[in-house]
Design a protein around this motif. Sequence first.
Motif, PDB file in Angstrom:
ATOM      1  N   HIS A   9      -6.548   3.883  -4.729  1.00 12.68           N
ATOM      2  CA  HIS A   9      -5.899   5.158  -5.020  1.00 12.68           C
ATOM      3  C   HIS A   9      -4.559   4.994  -5.741  1.00 12.68           C
ATOM      4  N   HIS A  10      -4.363   3.852  -6.352  1.00 11.01           N
ATOM      5  CA  HIS A  10      -3.113   3.610  -7.080  1.00 11.01           C
ATOM      6  C   HIS A  10      -3.075   4.459  -8.343  1.00 11.01           C
ATOM      7  N   ALA A  39       4.030  -6.850  -0.368  1.00 11.77           N
ATOM      8  CA  ALA A  39       4.026  -6.368   1.018  1.00 11.77           C
ATOM      9  C   ALA A  39       3.607  -4.902   1.074  1.00 11.77           C
ATOM     10  N   GLY A  40       4.033  -4.118   0.084  1.00  8.37           N
ATOM     11  CA  GLY A  40       3.628  -2.716   0.026  1.00  8.37           C
ATOM     12  C   GLY A  40       2.127  -2.579  -0.176  1.00  8.37           C
ATOM     13  N   ALA A  41       1.560  -3.406  -1.047  1.00  8.97           N
ATOM     14  CA  ALA A  41       0.117  -3.373  -1.286  1.00  8.97           C
ATOM     15  C   ALA A  41      -0.655  -3.772  -0.030  1.00  8.97           C
ATOM     16  N   ILE A  42      -0.180  -4.786   0.655  1.00  5.84           N
ATOM     17  CA  ILE A  42      -0.839  -5.212   1.896  1.00  5.84           C
ATOM     18  C   ILE A  42      -0.781  -4.096   2.929  1.00  5.84           C
ATOM     19  N   ASP A  47      -3.217   0.285   6.104  1.00  5.22           N
ATOM     20  CA  ASP A  47      -3.208   1.651   6.650  1.00  5.22           C
ATOM     21  C   ASP A  47      -4.293   2.545   6.046  1.00  5.22           C
ATOM     22  N   GLY A  48      -5.031   1.992   5.078  1.00  2.16           N
ATOM     23  CA  GLY A  48      -6.141   2.726   4.488  1.00  2.16           C
ATOM     24  C   GLY A  48      -5.775   3.680   3.370  1.00  2.16           C
ATOM     25  N   SER A  49      -4.483   3.803   3.054  1.00  2.03           N
ATOM     26  CA  SER A  49      -4.064   4.742   2.006  1.00  2.03           C
ATOM     27  C   SER A  49      -4.393   4.225   0.609  1.00  2.03           C
ATOM     28  N   GLU A  50      -4.386   2.905   0.458  1.00  5.21           N
ATOM     29  CA  GLU A  50      -4.693   2.269  -0.827  1.00  5.21           C
ATOM     30  C   GLU A  50      -3.793   2.751  -1.956  1.00  5.21           C
TER      31      GLU A  50
END
Length: 66
Positions: A9-10, A39-42, A47-50
């Motif tokens: 969802h980026h 770290a943000g991507a991980i 959290d499933g937001s992608e």
Amino acid sequence: MEGSLRLHHHEPGSLVRPAKYLHTRTGGSISSLSHLVRAGAISAIADGSERITRRLLDSVPVDHNT
């Protein structure tokens, strides 16, 4: 850097718009920026937001390497 993100969802440009914020948070260090985005991507995957958001980045501690 943004082009290498493989989050479902980026939204393209979502890391360009907050450029001043990212520069301030990382002290202008490309190494710290890389760690912050990684770290943000991980976290976004976990959290499933992608997607990387400002709120998510605010929750990531910054390693100020210079």
